[in-house]
Design a protein around this motif. Structure first.
Motif, mmCIF file in Angstrom:
data_model
loop_
_atom_site.group_PDB
_atom_site.id
_atom_site.type_symbol
_atom_site.label_atom_id
_atom_site.label_comp_id
_atom_site.label_asym_id
_atom_site.label_seq_id
_atom_site.Cartn_x
_atom_site.Cartn_y
_atom_site.Cartn_z
ATOM 1 N N GLY A 1224 0.832 -1.196 0.000
ATOM 2 C CA GLY A 1224 0.000 0.000 0.000
ATOM 3 C C GLY A 1224 0.865 1.244 0.000
ATOM 4 N N ALA A 1225 0.206 2.397 -0.018
ATOM 5 C CA ALA A 1225 0.924 3.661 -0.106
ATOM 6 C C ALA A 1225 1.523 4.074 1.235
ATOM 7 C CB ALA A 1225 -0.015 4.756 -0.619
ATOM 8 N N LYS A 1226 1.031 3.540 2.333
ATOM 9 C CA LYS A 1226 1.545 3.901 3.644
ATOM 10 C C LYS A 1226 2.705 3.004 4.039
ATOM 11 C CE LYS A 1226 -0.393 5.048 7.277
ATOM 12 N NZ LYS A 1226 -1.150 5.078 8.544
ATOM 13 N N ALA A 1227 3.479 3.494 5.010
ATOM 14 C CA ALA A 1227 4.577 2.698 5.542
ATOM 15 C C ALA A 1227 4.027 1.418 6.176
ATOM 16 C CB ALA A 1227 5.367 3.509 6.565
ATOM 17 N N VAL A 1228 4.805 0.354 6.093
ATOM 18 C CA VAL A 1228 4.375 -0.959 6.560
ATOM 19 C C VAL A 1228 4.894 -1.176 7.981
ATOM 20 C CG1 VAL A 1228 4.453 -3.440 6.133
ATOM 21 C CG2 VAL A 1228 4.382 -1.842 4.211
ATOM 22 N N ARG A 1229 3.985 -1.479 8.893
ATOM 23 C CA ARG A 1229 4.343 -1.806 10.271
ATOM 24 C C ARG A 1229 4.004 -3.272 10.522
ATOM 25 N NH1 ARG A 1229 2.960 2.868 14.496
ATOM 26 N NH2 ARG A 1229 4.654 1.723 15.510
ATOM 27 N N LEU A 1230 4.954 -3.996 11.099
ATOM 28 C CA LEU A 1230 4.844 -5.442 11.263
ATOM 29 C C LEU A 1230 4.621 -5.785 12.734
ATOM 30 C CD1 LEU A 1230 7.820 -6.488 8.954
ATOM 31 C CD2 LEU A 1230 5.433 -6.137 8.332
ATOM 32 N N HIS A 1231 3.726 -6.764 12.966
ATOM 33 C CA HIS A 1231 3.410 -7.183 14.329
ATOM 34 C C HIS A 1231 3.254 -8.699 14.357
ATOM 35 C CE1 HIS A 1231 2.661 -2.946 15.259
ATOM 36 N NE2 HIS A 1231 1.945 -2.909 14.138
ATOM 37 N N LYS A 1232 3.862 -9.318 15.363
ATOM 38 C CA LYS A 1232 3.734 -10.761 15.524
ATOM 39 C C LYS A 1232 2.370 -11.095 16.120
ATOM 40 C CE LYS A 1232 8.684 -11.415 16.410
ATOM 41 N NZ LYS A 1232 9.682 -11.888 17.397
ATOM 42 N N VAL A 1233 1.730 -12.103 15.546
ATOM 43 C CA VAL A 1233 0.456 -12.594 16.042
ATOM 44 C C VAL A 1233 0.481 -14.123 15.975
ATOM 45 C CG1 VAL A 1233 -0.863 -10.541 15.424
ATOM 46 C CG2 VAL A 1233 -0.601 -12.383 13.757
ATOM 47 N N SER A 1234 -0.599 -14.726 16.435
ATOM 48 C CA SER A 1234 -0.717 -16.178 16.407
ATOM 49 C C SER A 1234 -1.992 -16.539 15.664
ATOM 50 C CB SER A 1234 -0.753 -16.731 17.824
ATOM 51 O OG SER A 1234 -0.942 -18.126 17.817
ATOM 52 N N VAL A 1235 -1.879 -17.455 14.698
ATOM 53 C CA VAL A 1235 -3.015 -17.930 13.925
ATOM 54 C C VAL A 1235 -3.010 -19.448 13.982
ATOM 55 C CG1 VAL A 1235 -4.045 -18.059 11.633
ATOM 56 C CG2 VAL A 1235 -3.038 -15.922 12.406
ATOM 57 N N GLN A 1236 -4.099 -20.006 14.507
ATOM 58 C CA GLN A 1236 -4.221 -21.454 14.685
ATOM 59 C C GLN A 1236 -3.044 -22.026 15.468
ATOM 60 O OE1 GLN A 1236 -4.879 -23.256 10.833
ATOM 61 N NE2 GLN A 1236 -7.058 -22.785 10.880
ATOM 62 N N GLY A 1237 -2.605 -21.263 16.466
ATOM 63 C CA GLY A 1237 -1.503 -21.698 17.297
ATOM 64 C C GLY A 1237 -0.148 -21.610 16.642
ATOM 65 N N MET A 1238 -0.065 -21.091 15.421
ATOM 66 C CA MET A 1238 1.187 -20.976 14.686
ATOM 67 C C MET A 1238 1.605 -19.507 14.639
ATOM 68 S SD MET A 1238 1.732 -24.154 13.679
ATOM 69 C CE MET A 1238 2.841 -24.042 12.276
ATOM 70 N N PRO A 1239 2.906 -19.223 14.708
ATOM 71 C CA PRO A 1239 3.349 -17.826 14.601
ATOM 72 C C PRO A 1239 3.047 -17.255 13.232
ATOM 73 C CG PRO A 1239 5.229 -19.329 14.579
ATOM 74 C CD PRO A 1239 4.034 -20.156 14.904
ATOM 75 N N SER A 1240 2.504 -16.065 13.230
ATOM 76 C CA SER A 1240 2.140 -15.372 11.989
ATOM 77 C C SER A 1240 2.476 -13.897 12.153
ATOM 78 C CB SER A 1240 0.653 -15.567 11.672
ATOM 79 O OG SER A 1240 0.330 -16.937 11.611
ATOM 80 N N MET A 1241 2.148 -13.130 11.139
ATOM 81 C CA MET A 1241 2.537 -11.719 11.136
ATOM 82 C C MET A 1241 1.446 -10.871 10.503
ATOM 83 S SD MET A 1241 5.909 -10.023 9.371
ATOM 84 C CE MET A 1241 5.247 -10.308 7.721
ATOM 85 N N LEU A 1242 1.159 -9.755 11.149
ATOM 86 C CA LEU A 1242 0.257 -8.758 10.593
ATOM 87 C C LEU A 1242 1.100 -7.621 10.022
ATOM 88 C CD1 LEU A 1242 -2.819 -8.204 12.953
ATOM 89 C CD2 LEU A 1242 -2.868 -8.713 10.524
ATOM 90 N N ALA A 1243 0.837 -7.251 8.784
ATOM 91 C CA ALA A 1243 1.500 -6.127 8.136
ATOM 92 C C ALA A 1243 0.455 -5.045 7.908
ATOM 93 C CB ALA A 1243 2.140 -6.553 6.818
ATOM 94 N N LEU A 1244 0.643 -3.899 8.532
ATOM 95 C CA LEU A 1244 -0.345 -2.827 8.493
ATOM 96 C C LEU A 1244 0.144 -1.731 7.572
ATOM 97 C CD1 LEU A 1244 -1.209 -2.599 12.294
ATOM 98 C CD2 LEU A 1244 -2.174 -4.111 10.554
#
Length: 1753
Positions: A1224-1244
């Protein structure tokens, strides 16, 4: 390429040109290729070469348009001959004589950094220049294709070269479920469902919350015909036996550790395909797992014995035959007989006697039992008994110790219990009250549920009603059968009862459902029928459907099946296309809008007292299941919320609430760590430790895992802490990074280890290249007008410094011809080294100090030019001097420290924009000069206030000369090179400079002349950016701004956009090669790579020896936006990201070690194009990946909106396999999350993206939600797995449930089955030049056979409410509730009334797609059905669109006949309310309608007609009667009418206006039952048929546009060419078996600015795409990859892949992307083997596959 370039063909054809297309490369071999394939073309003309080795000319009236050919500024360098060189200076209007002279020549010129091609042609009806569209931008090329244009009469190019090669990829798998079985496949007590989606096998598992999750989905490249589980005696897990169209029986086992189905056995028994006598249609398994029977529809049956060997491995025997000729099989089941010989039951019908004697008695259906004698190893036909002719299903009754054994035979209206030696027990089935007595009731699905002491069956009727069936038995004797109404659910293909108390219903149409049992039907008041009823099978027990009583809907799985029609359009104006799909049947029909992204469920939204900037969640302990606190950080405080039944603030948590938080982390010892700007707070159970930041520094950012903490202080210092055994946070190491740290990430602690090994640090090393504006204090009015001014949302910080000087600041240091440069001067090469970061120290030639005054009030410490001596001093006394470079360097260094922290927070990228101006005229004495240093970031905006009458171009000082960017310098023999001041450029006229230097005269400074920056826009931009006007191009409204004009003269108004593009003036080719070889970057070198890209190094960026580490590429491009500011116009200049790599900042990510032996030692680094906004280290393992295999990924979010992912070596820390994606046009901020008990990442970014692993693949998918600013994982009892995020001043709790899906759905329920829909244009067209603001409405046509209209259904419901039902069959009245209080049940649950043959319900609905609400609904008459519709602009109503609908009355489906048919014409107003104009009667069924030249094309029965609008009805103007079956699709393009017959494929018609006659131009050679089609270009069509085939056909060359019709010479009106089979046949250029019936085809793009493709939808709810390959290399790679994967991973169920894709026609010109993506599921060893064959690494192949998928959407 014919698909992608057809727009050029059409535009040229409008000018009277005919065209041909050919795929060629850009080398000499390509010319030889065209000479072989197109000799006719070369005989009549010559063409330009495609390389640089030869020269050819075009003859008159021949034109060559080259797409993607590298173009140089001087055509002489490439060997091209151009008669008119002056047009290379830029586009301008050419006079008519020039056009005539240029006729026959095509000249490509570089303009604005684009490849713009001009086709100059002298046409018969007038001279004009044809301009083709721009091919790409930024110096990039698109393809290797070119287009040859020639006037009518020349030989066309052969079609042998234009066959497109397609890449097929399934975007969303089929959502329909054809079979479903229940078992324990992964573990002994696992509750799992394996379902078949026709050509895929999927494992489903309800999670702890009852939501059905997809665990594994496998493409089998075949058709699954039957599916059954079985378990060996004594085993704890189930196997899966699959019968498919492969001619093989396959036994599968699920491996939970690898998350894959493993093939245990595969036995071949027959031919491939779904054949009548080849087994596979029926499958029966012995309940004890000892044998399996597989049967065909007719004749053949095989029995396999299952056993285990000494190693407990499953074994399978050779097949034993149980064939019987002339026998049809209707059902088959394995009977439960305990441990006796396995017994199989089947319903059979023998037609042998009827086949021999048609007059014989009708055959009788028989229940036949086959016994598998384990002792004799033989199958015998043990027993046969007659059953009712309506018998259609068998249900095995539990036997042995669990029940009486036997089978239940499902017949119309009744169930029959049968067993050898046991009397039949017959029980009627309760019926709905509205059912006719003569109507039979069939059973479509059933499930058996066994408990320890009893069992029961659930059966479902064709109306969706569930019945509970129980048996009363005494050991092996059954005394009674009871059938009780249970509940009503949608019609299902399969039912599965789970032991956890759930019922899974695989719906036939619409969403699948998971129900929870609320009861097991023990209510005595429920309608029930028993076998003891005196009427037996004829007993009538009526009931009314009710709301769910024994079941509760717990979860739904979305299903698009069936997709009736689909279109891709942006009806809501979102900027991205949506997929509009018409789904379902009858009352479960719906309009579904599909958008790319995961569906998000918003659990809660809460407004906060302020605007937060971060949020975290922490658990009470490491072993806790749910979170304890939500910690929200504001600008100056921290808010702590507790999670429970309610979320409320707590004050005794121990966290510091009076300061903002930078990090909250739960540690391994169950303590908390809070990082705030002034220190670290460690919260232990009994004490709190505090660590303070030393000195005046502050903590900028921090990261941690459960054992380690890393913080960054202002100034670039990093500190590393660890938790020791005494639960104390100890400092381990520190390091000064020498740059400002922007972001930090710490690797999670790996399993079975005490600490992590790596941390990632992202920094912004400010290598300053500022804008410098210099003026005398108090006298800078003129210069102030071009200073950067802050604008909305942007700031331009600057600082003032005051220096004393005795000369001119900014004067070019030009010496006389006999003098050396000033010996005290710091060389510009050294300054460039400082700017590039290659050195931190600069030694000057004089050690004299340079004073810097903080304010002008202080006295200067001394002159700045100290250190000069000798002859230089004597010369210096008579001329002005510049401020020494030492002062400038000192100023830059001081300013860097002050500006770095502020810029690091904004993440801006500094640019090098040197500019020097001076406003003084004389130097009477040394004085104080104010130097203003401005810092401008890439994403920031500077504003210029200029008058509207400002000229575009500067006026030269001397006529006939242009400005020069070359630095003036002189040299005497033996002297060193003169100094070039790269930080202070002087613009001098070339001739004046040369003359002055030769005569030794002092040169006139630039500021002594009238300041050109104040008199022209280009001059002003030069002052800001340092880019000379001669290299600037300004574009307004797609036209180059002409020289000498003002802004007002070129039509600039408020809100317009002006683009500034820099085109460097380059040397000729030979000089470029020489300079590139010498490595001299001072003159602006152009390097050519692979014949495509230009890599430009600008002379104003680097010194002589300042070679950059990576050459910047592309052209500098900027946008200038205009807005009114009184009598002036406001210009906003903004540099575009990614267009030019400026080396003004050092953007890097460094991997540092956290190991005790080498703490904070740098292991690797990665350079970035823009500053890193955030960084994340994450170990993402696929399900089933070995524990010793580590997959550590480094993800970097850039300020430019790009996400970069690299693989980190788990041992060395080196980086590899870099992949990037624009989010996207905005800067990307990354955050660790958990999905189905597995490590995942949210990119905002502009919207949130979720990166996670699912079924062995890494997915990075957008979430369909608004913009978020910070996020963290969240877990509570109400939301076991979700996210907590902040957006604005709100706190939100979100959840994503349907992982793996590419699209999310918005649903609108419909009344009837949707048939077709069209977008409606606005009722009133806007004036020319004004865009329309009205939304695009959708007109949906709905119709259902065997249904009533809405009014009749309301009357039936009212009548049924008045009928009272008795409680028992003995007609004893009982108290019942008032029937008037009954509510109408939803038809989605209970279905609708059956009306009978010839009865129809239909309507036309206008829907607003923005809110999915109906705008208008038109209910048609009783038994009237709408079949087709279109929007037509009749010539009589030119500006008024009409909706034309074809309807029928009382139509029967077989045969297709309607007593009455009409075409109704409607007009609509601005409210989209339909108004009937008139109705036109027809003599047959209307099948398809389409507009044609202001008239209407109508397919009526077997005729094609042209209608014109009349006053009372449509007037028939033309008719064609020779159509084989009926046209189901039509499209008009150009002068051709493309049609598709129901069973005879494509027919291309042409309309001869002079004779008012339609004739067939060309037709297909293969008969096809067409389902859908689309036009790709004026010669090519794509279609699909009922047998799952996709194909592309092309009109052959011999099909002339003006010939056809009568070939007899007798001047007949009939189309004799078609009737005699003499019409040219279509060329088949693509063939591919999709494996599912395609219902809609659309040539479109699925993303804004994305690649053009063919999108398709299927009957079973799948969505896929065909994408044309861009080049031969790409095609060759994927063809070889497909071949290797086909060999290394054969399909799971034994079907040969290439035979499957060639089911009915050999696969042609299409690569199977679904098979290529199977590469990612191969073992590492096989991946390396295939990669070595392709000369690539496995990571490169996977990246190629991901890029291909991302290119589509």
């Amino acid at each position: 390429m014919a698909i992608r370039r057809e727009v050029y063909r059409d535009r040229l054809r409008e000018q009277g040109l005919s065209t041909g297309m050919c795929m060629l490369g850009q080398n000499a071999e390509s010319f030889g290729h065209i000479s072989e394939t197109c000799p006719a073309l070369l005989r009549s003309s010559t063409v330009w070469c495609f390389g640089r080795s030869a020269e050819r000319e075009l003859l008159a009236k021949e034109h060559l348009v080259v797409m993607g050919l590298p173009v140089y500024p001087h055509l002489e360098a490439t060997g091209f001959a151009c008669p008119f060189k002056e047009i290379l200076d830029g586009p301008r209007q050419l006079s008519d004589p020039q056009v005539k002279a240029l006729a026959g020549n095509s000249i490509s010129v570089p303009v604005f950094g684009h490849l713009v091609t001009y086709v100059l042609a002298h046409l018969q009806r007038g001279s004009q220049a044809l301009m083709m569209d721009e091919c790409g931008g930024g110096g990039e090329v698109v393809t290797d294709a070119f287009l040859i244009c020639f006037e009518r009469g020349h030989a066309p190019v052969s079609d042998a070269c234009i066959r497109p090669k397609l890449y097929q990829l399934t975007l969303q798998r089929s959502s329909a479920i054809t079979h479903a079985i229940y078992g324990n496949f992964s573990a002994p007590k696992a509750q799992e469902i394996v379902c078949s989606r026709y050509k895929t096998l999927e494992l489903l598992r309800p999670d702890d919350s009852g939501k059905v999750q997809s665990i594994l989905s496998v493409e089998i490249f075949g058709v699954i015909r039957a599916l059954h589980p079985f378990r060996l005696t004594g085993a704890s897990r189930d196997y899966i036996v699959v019968a498919s169209d492969s001619g093989r029986i396959v036994i599968l086992e699920y491996d939970g550790t690898k998350n894959m189905f493993e093939k245990v056995h595969q036995e071949t028994f027959g031919k491939t395909g779904c054949r009548r006598i080849v087994p596979g249609q029926y499958l029966a398994v012995d309940p004890k797992g000892r044998a399996v029977m597989i049967g065909a529809i007719e004749k053949q049956k095989f029995v396999y014995i299952l056993n285990r060997d000494s190693a407990a491995r499953l074994t399978i025997s050779s097949p034993l035959e149980a064939h019987k000729s002339y026998t049809l099989v209707y059902a088959m089941v394995g009977m439960d007989v305990g441990f006796e010989n396995p017994l199989f039951a089947s319903i059979e019908l023998s037609y042998e006697e009827v086949d021999k004697d048609p007059q014989a008695e009708p055959p009788q259906k028989m229940l036949t039992l086959y016994e598998m004698d384990l002792g004799l190893n033989h199958v015998t036909r043990k027993f046969a008994d007659a059953v009712d002719h309506s018998a259609h299903a068998l249900i095995a009754v539990p036997g042995g110790v669990d029940g009486p054994s036997g089978v239940l035979v499902c017949c119309e209206n009744c169930l029959v219990y049968k067993k050898q030696g046991h009397p039949d027990v017959v029980c009627a089935i309760p019926r709905r009250l509205e059912m006719a007595q003569e109507k039979g009731l069939l059973i479509v699905a059933h499930a058996t549920h066994k408990l320890k002491d009893f069992f029961f069956f659930l059966i479902q009727s064709e109306y969706g009603d569930l019945y509970k069936v129980t048996l009363t038995h005494d050991e092996d004797l059954v005394s009674e059968v009871q059938v009780k109404y249970f509940d009503t659910v949608p019609l299902s293909n399969a039912l599965c009862v789970l032991k956890t108390g759930f019922l899974f219903a695989a719906a036939e149409f619409g969403n699948h459902a998971l129900y929870q049992f609320q009861g097991i039907g023990t209510d005595e008041e429920d309608p029930m029928c028993t076998s003891s009823h005196p009427h037996g099978a004829q007993a009538l027990v009526a009931f009314k459907p009710r709301t769910l009583k024994n079941l509760m809907l717990y979860d739904e799985m979305p299903s698009l099946s069936p997709i009736i029609d689909m279109k891709v359009l942006d009806a809501t104006g979102e900027g991205k296309p949506q997929l509009y799909a018409m789904c379902g049947r009858g009352p479960r029909a719906s309009l579904r809008v599909l958008r790319h992204g995961l569906a998000v469920t918003e659990m809660a939204v809460s407004e906060l007292p302020g605007k937060p900037n971060a949020v975290w969640t922490v658990k009470a302990t490491m072993d806790s299941e749910y979170d304890r606190y939500i910690v929200v950080s504001f600008v100056d405080v921290t808010l702590v919320l507790s999670i429970g039944d309610t979320v409320e603030e707590v004050l005794d948590s121990g966290f510091l609430a009076t300061a903002p938080s930078l990090l909250i982390q739960l540690m391994a010892d169950d303590s908390y760590v809070q990082v705030h700007p002034t220190g670290i707070r460690h919260l232990l159970p009994r004490r709190t430790n505090e660590w303070r930041v030393p000195g005046q520094k502050r903590i900028v950012t921090a990261a941690a895992n459960e054992r380690q903490v890393v913080i960054a202080l202002s100034g670039g210092e990093i500190l590393y802490f660890e938790i020791d055994e005494s639960h104390t946070l100890n400092e381990v190491a520190k390091r000064d990074m020498n740059y400002e740290v922007l972001c930090i990430a710490v690797q999670p602690v790996p399993e079975n280890r005490q600490r992590a090994s790596f941390t990632a640090v992202g920094g912004l090393a400010l290598l300053p290249m500022p804008l410098r504006f210099l003026h005398q204090r108090g006298n800078g009015e003129n210069l102030q007008s071009i200073l950067p001014q802050p604008t909305a949302g942007s700031r331009v910080p600057w600082e003032e410094r005051f220096l004393e000087t005795d000369g001119w600041e900014g004067y070019e240091d030009v010496a006389a011809s006999d003098s050396d440069p000033k010996w005290w001067h710091v060389p510009d090469e050294k300054i460039a080294e400082l700017i590039q970061g290659r050195t931190r120290e600069v030694r000057r030639r004089s050690s004299a100090p340079v004073p810097v005054l903080p304010s002008p009030s202080q006295e200067p410490a001394g002159p700045l030019t100290e250190g000069t001596k000798g002859a230089e001093d004597s010369k210096a006394a008579s001329k002005p001097w510049k401020v020494s470079d030492d002062a400038i360097l000192r100023l830059i260094q001081d300013t860097e420290a002050r500006q770095s922290s502020a810029l690091s927070k904004t993440g801006a990228e500094l640019l090098s924009m040197p500019s020097v101006e001076q406003v003084h005229k004389t130097v009477p004495k040394p004085r104080v000069v104010c130097i203003r240093v401005a810092w401008v970031g890439t994403g920031e905006t500077i504003a210029l206030h200029v008058p509207l009458d400002l000229p575009i171009d500067p006026q030269p000082a001397h006529p006939g000369h242009e400005e020069s960017t070359e630095l003036s310098r002189t040299r005497r023999p033996g002297a060193s090179r003169a100094t070039r001041a790269s930080l202070a450029l002087q613009r001098l006229l070339p001739e004046a400079s040369a003359a002055s230097a030769a005569k030794g005269r002092s040169l006139e400074p630039a500021w002594h002349r009238r300041s050109r920056s104040q008199t022209s826009l280009k001059g002003m931009l030069e002052s800001i950016t340092g880019i000379p006007p001669s290299l600037q191009r300004l574009v307004h409204d797609k036209h180059l701004c002409r020289a000498g004009a003002t802004l007002k003269e070129i039509g600039v108004v408020d809100g317009d956009q002006i683009t500034l593009v820099v085109v460097p003036r380059l040397p000729n080719h030979a000089e470029s090669e020489e300079l590139a070889h010498r490595g001299d970057f001072s003159k602006g070198v152009v390097k050519r790579k692979a014949g495509r890209n230009f890599h430009v190094v600008h002379p104003w960026r680097w010194g002589q020896d300042a070679k950059p580490s990576k050459e910047p590429s592309g052209f500098v491009s900027s946008d200038i936006h205009l807005s009114n500011a009184g009598d002036k116009t406001l210009f906003k200049l903004r540099e575009k990201l990614g267009m030019f790599s400026f080396r003004g900042v050092d953007n890097t990510i460094r991997i540092l070690s956290l190991e005790r032996e080498r703490p904070l030692k740098q292991l690797s680094a990665q350079a970035l194009q823009s500053p890193a906004e955030s960084v994340c280290l994450l170990e993402m393992k696929n399900l089933g990946q070995a524990e010793d295999v580590h997959s550590l990924f480094l993800s970097i979010g850039l300020s430019s909106g790009i996400l970069i992912r690299s693989v980190v070596d788990f041992v060395t820390g080196t980086l590899s396999d870099q992949r990037s994606r624009f989010l996207g046009a905005k800067a990307v901020r990354l955050h660790k999350v958990s999905v189905q008990g597995m490590p995942s990442m949210l990119a905002l970014s502009t919207k949130p993206w979720l990166s996670y692993n699912f079924q062995g693949k890494n997915h990075c998918t957008p979430m369909s939600y608004e913009q978020l600013e910070f996020a963290s994982s969240f877990a509570s009892e109400q939301c076991p797995e979700g996210f907590v995020a902040i957006s604005g001043n709100t706190l939100r709790i979100l959840a994503c449930e349907r992982l793996g899906e590419l699209f999310n759905q918005t649903v609108m329920n419909l009344s009837y089955t949707p048939r077709r829909f069209v977008p409606l244009p606005p009722a009133v067209l806007p004036p020319p030049g004004q865009p329309t603001t009205d939304p695009i409405m959708l007109a949906i046509l709905e119709a259902d056979h065997n249904a009533y209209n809405e009014e009749t259904k309301r009357e039936i419901r009212a009548a049924l409410k008045k009928i009272r039902l008795t409680k028992t069959v003995d007609d004893e009245l009982d108290d019942v509730k008032d029937e008037d209080d009954e509510e109408d049940l939803p038809e989605q649950q209970v279905g609708t009334f059956k009306a009978g043959e010839g009865k129809w319900g239909s309507c036309v609905r206008i829907v607003n797609p923005s809110n999915l609400l109906p705008v208008f609904k038109l209910d048609l008459d009783i038994d009237e059905a709408a079949l087709c519709l279109t929007v037509c602009y009749f010539s009589q109503l030119a500006n008024q669109p009409c909706l034309v609908v074809g309807t029928v009355y009382n139509m029967t489906l077989y045969p297709r006949h309607a007593p009455k048919a009409t075409i109704k014409t409607y007009m609509y107003d601005e409210r989209y309310h339909l108004q009937l104009i008139h109705s036109t009667p027809l003599d047959d069924v209307p099948l398809c309608l389409f507009p044609f030249e202001g008239r209407l094309l109508a397919s009526v029965g077997k005729c094609l007609r042209i209608y014109e609008l009349g006053k009372r009805k449509l007037l028939r103007k033309c008719e064609y009667k020779n159509i084989p079956e009926g046209l189901m699709w039509m499209h008009v393009k150009g002068d051709k009418i493309f049609t598709a017959d129901l069973r005879e494929s494509f027919h291309i018609f042409k309309y001869r206006r002079s004779d008012n006659q339609l004739f067939v131009l060309s037709d297909d050679q293969a008969p096809r039952w067409t389902t859908c089609a689309t036009v790709l270009d004026s010669m090519t069509m794509a279609g699909a048929d009922k047998f799952d085939n996709f194909f592309i056909s092309r009109i052959p060359d011999e099909a002339k546009g003006d010939e056809g019709g009568d070939h007899t010479g007798l001047r007949l009106k009939a189309d004799t060419a078609y009737l005699t089979g003499a019409t040219p046949k279509l060329d088949s250029i693509v063939q591919f078996h999709v494996g599912d019936t395609v219902t809609a085809l659309e040539k479109t793009t699925l993303a804004q600015g994305g690649s053009e493709l063919i999108c398709y939808s299927t009957l079973l709810g799948a969505i896929g795409a065909f994408y044309p390959f861009a080049g031969k290399d790409e095609l060759d790679f994927f063809q070889h990859l497909e071949m290797f994967v086909r060999a290394e991973k054969p399909p799971l169920c034994g079907r040969d892949h290439i035979m499957y894709r060639s089911y009915h026609f050999p696969v042609q010109s299409c690569v199977d992307g679904d098979l290529c993506e199977q590469f990612m599921t191969l073992t590492a060893e096989k991946q390396r083997l295939i990669a070595s064959e392709l000369d690539r690494t496995p990571a490169e192949i996977i990246k190629k596959l991901e890029d291909m998928r991302n290119r589509l959407i």
